[in-house]
Design a protein around this motif. Structure first.
Motif, PDB file in Angstrom:
ATOM      1  N   THR A   1       0.845  -1.204   0.000  1.00 24.35           N
ATOM      2  CA  THR A   1       0.000   0.000   0.000  1.00 24.35           C
ATOM      3  C   THR A   1       0.880   1.253   0.000  1.00 24.35           C
ATOM      4  O   THR A   1       0.633   2.198  -0.755  1.00 24.35           O
ATOM      5  CB  THR A   1      -0.922   0.014   1.244  1.00 24.35           C
ATOM      6  OG1 THR A   1      -1.573  -1.256   1.346  1.00 24.35           O
ATOM      7  CG2 THR A   1      -1.959   1.114   1.148  1.00 24.35           C
TER       8      THR A   1
ATOM      9  N   HIS B   1       1.704   6.462  -7.024  1.00 21.14           N
ATOM     10  CA  HIS B   1       0.524   6.973  -7.740  1.00 21.14           C
ATOM     11  C   HIS B   1      -0.240   8.117  -7.071  1.00 21.14           C
ATOM     12  O   HIS B   1      -1.181   8.635  -7.664  1.00 21.14           O
ATOM     13  CB  HIS B   1      -0.449   5.820  -8.010  1.00 21.14           C
ATOM     14  CG  HIS B   1       0.047   4.828  -9.006  1.00 21.14           C
ATOM     15  ND1 HIS B   1       0.493   5.198 -10.255  1.00 21.14           N
ATOM     16  CD2 HIS B   1       0.188   3.477  -8.947  1.00 21.14           C
ATOM     17  CE1 HIS B   1       0.874   4.117 -10.917  1.00 21.14           C
ATOM     18  NE2 HIS B   1       0.711   3.069 -10.150  1.00 21.14           N
TER      19      HIS B   1
ATOM     20  N   ILE C   1       0.381  12.295   4.771  1.00 17.37           N
ATOM     21  CA  ILE C   1      -0.252  11.237   5.543  1.00 17.37           C
ATOM     22  C   ILE C   1       0.057  11.480   7.016  1.00 17.37           C
ATOM     23  O   ILE C   1       1.059  12.093   7.355  1.00 17.37           O
ATOM     24  CB  ILE C   1       0.268   9.871   5.023  1.00 17.37           C
ATOM     25  CG1 ILE C   1      -0.688   8.752   5.401  1.00 17.37           C
ATOM     26  CG2 ILE C   1       1.700   9.598   5.455  1.00 17.37           C
ATOM     27  CD1 ILE C   1      -0.642   7.594   4.440  1.00 17.37           C
TER      28      ILE C   1
ATOM     29  N   ILE D   1      -0.491   4.827   9.674  1.00 18.86           N
ATOM     30  CA  ILE D   1      -1.451   3.811  10.110  1.00 18.86           C
ATOM     31  C   ILE D   1      -2.306   3.416   8.915  1.00 18.86           C
ATOM     32  O   ILE D   1      -2.739   4.267   8.130  1.00 18.86           O
ATOM     33  CB  ILE D   1      -2.405   4.366  11.182  1.00 18.86           C
ATOM     34  CG1 ILE D   1      -1.632   5.137  12.247  1.00 18.86           C
ATOM     35  CG2 ILE D   1      -3.198   3.249  11.833  1.00 18.86           C
ATOM     36  CD1 ILE D   1      -2.553   5.775  13.263  1.00 18.86           C
ATOM     37  N   LYS D   2      -2.563   2.134   8.810  1.00 18.78           N
ATOM     38  CA  LYS D   2      -3.495   1.664   7.792  1.00 18.78           C
ATOM     39  C   LYS D   2      -4.808   1.339   8.497  1.00 18.78           C
ATOM     40  O   LYS D   2      -4.857   0.460   9.362  1.00 18.78           O
ATOM     41  CB  LYS D   2      -2.913   0.416   7.112  1.00 18.78           C
ATOM     42  CG  LYS D   2      -3.784  -0.110   5.992  1.00 18.78           C
ATOM     43  CD  LYS D   2      -3.048  -1.132   5.148  1.00 18.78           C
ATOM     44  CE  LYS D   2      -3.973  -1.698   4.090  1.00 18.78           C
ATOM     45  NZ  LYS D   2      -3.266  -2.622   3.191  1.00 18.78           N
TER      46      LYS D   2
ATOM     47  N   LEU E   1      -3.490   5.333   5.563  1.00 17.32           N
ATOM     48  CA  LEU E   1      -3.266   4.423   4.433  1.00 17.32           C
ATOM     49  C   LEU E   1      -4.550   3.643   4.177  1.00 17.32           C
ATOM     50  O   LEU E   1      -5.238   3.234   5.117  1.00 17.32           O
ATOM     51  CB  LEU E   1      -2.158   3.422   4.767  1.00 17.32           C
ATOM     52  CG  LEU E   1      -0.732   3.934   4.829  1.00 17.32           C
ATOM     53  CD1 LEU E   1       0.181   2.813   5.317  1.00 17.32           C
ATOM     54  CD2 LEU E   1      -0.274   4.447   3.463  1.00 17.32           C
ATOM     55  N   HIS E   2      -4.856   3.433   2.917  1.00 19.33           N
ATOM     56  CA  HIS E   2      -5.987   2.567   2.577  1.00 19.33           C
ATOM     57  C   HIS E   2      -5.752   1.971   1.196  1.00 19.33           C
ATOM     58  O   HIS E   2      -5.196   2.625   0.319  1.00 19.33           O
ATOM     59  CB  HIS E   2      -7.314   3.333   2.611  1.00 19.33           C
ATOM     60  CG  HIS E   2      -8.488   2.419   2.690  1.00 19.33           C
ATOM     61  ND1 HIS E   2      -9.052   1.838   1.589  1.00 19.33           N
ATOM     62  CD2 HIS E   2      -9.169   1.945   3.765  1.00 19.33           C
ATOM     63  CE1 HIS E   2     -10.044   1.042   1.974  1.00 19.33           C
ATOM     64  NE2 HIS E   2     -10.144   1.092   3.288  1.00 19.33           N
ATOM     65  N   ASP E   3      -6.204   0.735   1.017  1.00 16.09           N
ATOM     66  CA  ASP E   3      -5.989   0.067  -0.275  1.00 16.09           C
ATOM     67  C   ASP E   3      -6.793   0.702  -1.406  1.00 16.09           C
ATOM     68  O   ASP E   3      -6.314   0.771  -2.548  1.00 16.09           O
ATOM     69  CB  ASP E   3      -6.361  -1.425  -0.187  1.00 16.09           C
ATOM     70  CG  ASP E   3      -5.342  -2.207   0.637  1.00 16.09           C
ATOM     71  OD1 ASP E   3      -4.270  -1.646   0.942  1.00 16.09           O
ATOM     72  OD2 ASP E   3      -5.634  -3.369   0.975  1.00 16.09           O
ATOM     73  N   ASN E   4      -8.018   1.131  -1.119  1.00 16.27           N
ATOM     74  CA  ASN E   4      -8.878   1.574  -2.227  1.00 16.27           C
ATOM     75  C   ASN E   4      -8.260   2.701  -3.043  1.00 16.27           C
ATOM     76  O   ASN E   4      -8.318   2.698  -4.269  1.00 16.27           O
ATOM     77  CB  ASN E   4     -10.247   2.036  -1.700  1.00 16.27           C
ATOM     78  CG  ASN E   4     -11.076   0.876  -1.176  1.00 16.27           C
ATOM     79  OD1 ASN E   4     -10.574  -0.244  -1.079  1.00 16.27           O
ATOM     80  ND2 ASN E   4     -12.323   1.128  -0.829  1.00 16.27           N
ATOM     81  N   ILE E   5      -7.672   3.675  -2.362  1.00 16.09           N
ATOM     82  CA  ILE E   5      -7.126   4.825  -3.083  1.00 16.09           C
ATOM     83  C   ILE E   5      -5.971   4.396  -3.991  1.00 16.09           C
ATOM     84  O   ILE E   5      -5.874   4.840  -5.143  1.00 16.09           O
ATOM     85  CB  ILE E   5      -6.725   5.972  -2.115  1.00 16.09           C
ATOM     86  CG1 ILE E   5      -6.333   7.231  -2.900  1.00 16.09           C
ATOM     87  CG2 ILE E   5      -5.618   5.570  -1.173  1.00 16.09           C
ATOM     88  CD1 ILE E   5      -6.109   8.468  -2.024  1.00 16.09           C
ATOM     89  N   VAL E   6      -5.139   3.496  -3.515  1.00 13.62           N
ATOM     90  CA  VAL E   6      -3.983   3.114  -4.342  1.00 13.62           C
ATOM     91  C   VAL E   6      -4.398   2.155  -5.463  1.00 13.62           C
ATOM     92  O   VAL E   6      -3.879   2.226  -6.577  1.00 13.62           O
ATOM     93  CB  VAL E   6      -2.817   2.538  -3.496  1.00 13.62           C
ATOM     94  CG1 VAL E   6      -2.318   3.578  -2.503  1.00 13.62           C
ATOM     95  CG2 VAL E   6      -3.181   1.239  -2.799  1.00 13.62           C
ATOM     96  N   LEU E   7      -5.350   1.287  -5.181  1.00 19.33           N
ATOM     97  CA  LEU E   7      -5.817   0.368  -6.234  1.00 19.33           C
ATOM     98  C   LEU E   7      -6.550   1.132  -7.333  1.00 19.33           C
ATOM     99  O   LEU E   7      -6.413   0.846  -8.524  1.00 19.33           O
ATOM    100  CB  LEU E   7      -6.729  -0.707  -5.635  1.00 19.33           C
ATOM    101  CG  LEU E   7      -6.026  -1.726  -4.728  1.00 19.33           C
ATOM    102  CD1 LEU E   7      -7.043  -2.630  -4.045  1.00 19.33           C
ATOM    103  CD2 LEU E   7      -5.031  -2.572  -5.538  1.00 19.33           C
TER     104      LEU E   7
ATOM    105  N   ALA F   1      -6.088   4.330  -8.078  1.00 19.80           N
ATOM    106  CA  ALA F   1      -5.078   5.108  -8.808  1.00 19.80           C
ATOM    107  C   ALA F   1      -4.329   4.215  -9.791  1.00 19.80           C
ATOM    108  O   ALA F   1      -4.099   4.589 -10.945  1.00 19.80           O
ATOM    109  CB  ALA F   1      -4.099   5.748  -7.819  1.00 19.80           C
ATOM    110  N   GLN F   2      -3.979   3.027  -9.338  1.00 14.99           N
ATOM    111  CA  GLN F   2      -3.236   2.087 -10.183  1.00 14.99           C
ATOM    112  C   GLN F   2      -4.067   1.694 -11.416  1.00 14.99           C
ATOM    113  O   GLN F   2      -3.565   1.665 -12.538  1.00 14.99           O
ATOM    114  CB  GLN F   2      -2.891   0.844  -9.361  1.00 14.99           C
ATOM    115  CG  GLN F   2      -1.932  -0.102 -10.040  1.00 14.99           C
ATOM    116  CD  GLN F   2      -1.684  -1.354  -9.188  1.00 14.99           C
ATOM    117  OE1 GLN F   2      -2.580  -1.861  -8.527  1.00 14.99           O
ATOM    118  NE2 GLN F   2      -0.451  -1.826  -9.202  1.00 14.99           N
TER     119      GLN F   2
ATOM    120  N   CYS G   1      -1.785  10.728  -9.242  1.00 13.55           N
ATOM    121  CA  CYS G   1      -3.205  11.107  -9.098  1.00 13.55           C
ATOM    122  C   CYS G   1      -3.446  11.991  -7.874  1.00 13.55           C
ATOM    123  O   CYS G   1      -2.799  11.818  -6.835  1.00 13.55           O
ATOM    124  CB  CYS G   1      -4.059   9.854  -8.906  1.00 13.55           C
ATOM    125  SG  CYS G   1      -3.956   8.667 -10.241  1.00 13.55           S
TER     126      CYS G   1
ATOM    127  N   LEU H   1     -13.472   2.530  -8.598  1.00 12.59           N
ATOM    128  CA  LEU H   1     -12.899   1.251  -9.026  1.00 12.59           C
ATOM    129  C   LEU H   1     -13.983   0.368  -9.644  1.00 12.59           C
ATOM    130  O   LEU H   1     -13.771  -0.263 -10.700  1.00 12.59           O
ATOM    131  CB  LEU H   1     -12.282   0.585  -7.794  1.00 12.59           C
ATOM    132  CG  LEU H   1     -11.179  -0.449  -7.945  1.00 12.59           C
ATOM    133  CD1 LEU H   1     -10.110  -0.017  -8.938  1.00 12.59           C
ATOM    134  CD2 LEU H   1     -10.538  -0.715  -6.571  1.00 12.59           C
TER     135      LEU H   1
END
Lengths: 460, 460
Positions: free
Chosen positions: A11, A18, A25, A32-33, B85-91, B93-94, B107, B321
């Motif tokens: 992540t 990207h 952050i 922190i995630k 941190l979070h997965d959705n934003i990076v996924l 963007a990717q 992005c 997404l």
């Protein structure tokens, strides 16, 4: 969505690749995630619980089921623009209006506090035919270009910035550290007179005042509780300008005694425009500008339509309406008054013991704890404030520091915060302050003015 | 929500009372109340179905179940800002990045096309150190104050407007009605040379070009399909400026042959900044600015953080997404190509028959049908276009007219639009045009130039 969680390091790597590097952050060295949240708690990827003292956007509590249901059902039914008639937009507007003085009756729904404040400026320019704007020192009103111009909190971050000659900055009405303090016989009038002087100076140079814009309580500026002086509005009005109350951070019952923070200035005080944001949709992108019929008619007279693609759509309005209903049903304004009052009184009890505690100020669940290295010189304890934030994080409590010196601990938790939460966070702060003071060799009789903690101010 | 539907007249009354009068409604004398929508259909309070040819925001179809589910589940789980941190934003963007040239890799998630274009301007100013912006005649880039300045479509509506001296307007590259037409030997170079001239004139006055901003295909400007000239970017780059491609209306596969409309200019053509909006969240307030690492680093070097409260939250990103996934899974870009091509060819078949049809132009499901009273003089058939819109509405088809003369019928339906839908709407338009032409005594050999239809241009 794949449903598979990425490794935290992945992540982070994807974020570096990207996401714009200007998008900072929290706790950049050990971010922190967060994967889940409920009420006043957030949970990381290991399902470790954090007490959330900072997310004022999650106003009625993270993922409140009634808000989620309102949004989810409306999303399945219809989500379109406001060029079609729909009940949600008018019911939401009507309910919002019922919380405001009668004169403030016309709503414009937008998607962010920035869109709201920009629209408020456009209205002020159109209504008055003037161009000059008065803003406060340390003010933050949003991230679009017109608002950077009126946000010293932002433009002072820039290495090179040319101030807009149409913008005039009045002193922050901070009675602890500002130009006129609690020992002044009448700080309210003194700050209002500053505004009067600014108007005169601007007019001498040929300027004409369109608006005075201010957060009803300054938030990023350091959780400032100003002395109330309605004469400020009077000076602005006399110059032909209008008064914009920015309630993006402090509205919706947070101050406890009133639904809107501008109402702290008395029943008679009615701004010409009120802008709303953050808590209005409990995290959903939604904001609003409310104004008088008079200003609205003048804005229309320009001949230009106002259309906002997503603004006022049925989903946003269903969510906004649900938030208002939950605030009412769960008496969250009352809770803010009770729990916020308890927080301030508990902090006060520790004040004498801690040389680092300079000032405690708040209204409802909007509270600031200002740390200083010297209670007389008011030397900002910036590094110490960062140390507190980092140590709290290690103990799974989320707090932040702000203000021009980043030395004010900011409490602005979800409004379902409890007295037990207060007990916990105050106990932890008490311990951390004791430890820091011990390390620094500070006693209550004697502050030290040294380099103190190790972390940089720019961290949070 | 009470769950009780208001009487339509009550909705209208409340709207008049509480919603800004600048916020216009479709068919203002007989507005439609829409309560539900699915795919390419909308339903009024009597459950009467309308075929939707205009809502490009509901890109993958109104209330697409996969998009709704993605949003609803994420809303119940977590909705917070991008400082965690979070997965959705990076996924997200990717995945967005995978649709773009490799250089466009960074992005910034925001909440509206307006926020996106304002941020793009801020980046251009910061990156170049210049201030001047070139925009196109009839352009519309958003409603915040910085964008009104670069949107002739908007500022021409104002009774009094002082043009920003830093803004320069280039001719709209409209080969039907513009300065250089299809009969010109090289309209692409001619329009690019206009930009070159503007740059020279600006520089002579001491201006320095920060950016050229243009929709890849002008939408409000009249569904314009420009002749491609990449030399435009070259002129701008030579002057030290950057190229901003506004894909808010036309991105995400709508043009059929490509995912992004700027790609119509060839594989080699890479803008410095691409802004996205409307369709990106299928109605959810979400937008994005994508740029190069070079521009992103320069933007960061100002020292100013970029924080957008709602931008890039896990719910918005889950929705974004899901939209990308549905476009792919349902081959909506391919559908746009096939159905849009069918629409144009069917309209072409009727062209000769109808004296009112001046021009038919389109790419994928972005199509314009320009009505004229005289095929030689190109007299805009504004009232007739309104008449078509109103009659279609009576037959439960939603279409709109736009362009500087409001005489271009705009097709920009949800991307699940079918050939059967095309058959229906073209048949209706054919009938209505025949009736209007009959009433006006128009034959294909002889256009008339009279007052024609009865309705005003400002209606829709």
């Amino acid at each position: 969505m794949s449903g598979v969680e990425l490794e935290k390091s992945t992540t982070i790597d994807l974020r570096k690749k990207h996401i714009g590097p200007s998008c900072k952050i929290f706790f950049s060295h050990e971010p922190i995630k967060i994967v889940q949240a409920k009420g006043q708690y957030m949970y990381d990827e290991n399902r470790q619980r954090y007490l959330d003292c900072i997310n004022n956007v999650a106003h009625v509590g993270h993922c409140h089921p009634e808000v989620v249901n309102a949004g989810a059902s409306q999303m399945a039914l219809l989500n379109t623009n406001s060029r079609f008639l729909h009940d949600n937009i008018v019911l939401f507007a009507q309910k919002l209006q019922s919380t405001l003085p009668e004169k403030l009756s016309v709503c414009y729904f937008v998607n962010s506090g920035s869109e709201a404040n920009d629209l408020a400026l456009r209205m002020a320019w159109q209504y008055t035919g003037h161009k000059d704007v008065i803003t406060l020192q340390n003010a933050y009103h949003g991230h679009v270009s017109s608002l950077i111009d009126i946000s010293p909190y932002k433009f002072h971050q820039m290495s090179s910035y040319e101030m807009n000659p149409r913008v005039h900055v009045a002193p922050s009405p901070d009675v602890y550290r500002g130009k006129y303090r609690r020992d002044h016989p009448d700080p309210a009038t003194a700050y209002a007179d500053e505004v009067k002087d600014i108007i005169h100076k601007a007019e001498e140079k040929g300027g004409k005042i369109a608006a005075f814009i201010a957060e009803s309580l300054q938030s990023c500026g350091g959780q400032v509780i100003p002395p109330w002086a309605t004469s400020k509005k009077w000076h602005v009005r006399k110059a032909g300008g209008i008064f914009i109350a920015d309630e993006v951070q402090v509205g919706f019952g947070r101050v406890g005694t009133h639904f809107w923070a501008f109402q702290l200035q008395g029943e008679d005080f009615v701004p010409d425009i009120v802008t709303m944001g953050k808590p209005i949709g409990n995290g959903h992108p939604l904001s609003c500008v409310v104004t008088t019929r008079e200003v609205a008619e003048a804005f229309m007279s320009s001949g230009m339509e106002y259309f906002n693609t997503f603004g006022g759509n049925p989903v946003s309005c269903a969510i906004g309406l649900a938030v208002l209903e939950v605030i009412e049903k769960e008496d969250l304004q009352g809770n803010a008054l009770r729990v916020g009052g308890y927080l301030c009184s508990l902090l006060e009890k520790h004040k004498e013991k801690h040389p680092l505690i300079g000032d405690i100020r708040g209204r409802g669940l909007f509270v600031g704890l200002e740390l200083v290295r010297d209670k007389h010189k008011l030397t900002p304890a910036t590094a110490e404030a960062q140390e507190v934030i980092y140590r709290l994080k290690e103990q799974h409590i989320l707090l932040s520091a702000d203000g021009p010196h980043r030395n004010v601990l900011k409490f602005k938790p979800p409004m379902c915060f409890t007295k037990e939460d207060v007990d916990l966070v105050v106990e932890k702060i008490d311990n951390i302050l004791t430890e820091i003071e011990h390390t620094l060799g500070m006693t209550n009789k004697q502050n030290v003015d040294n380099e103190g903690g190790k972390r940089k101010a720019s961290e949070t």
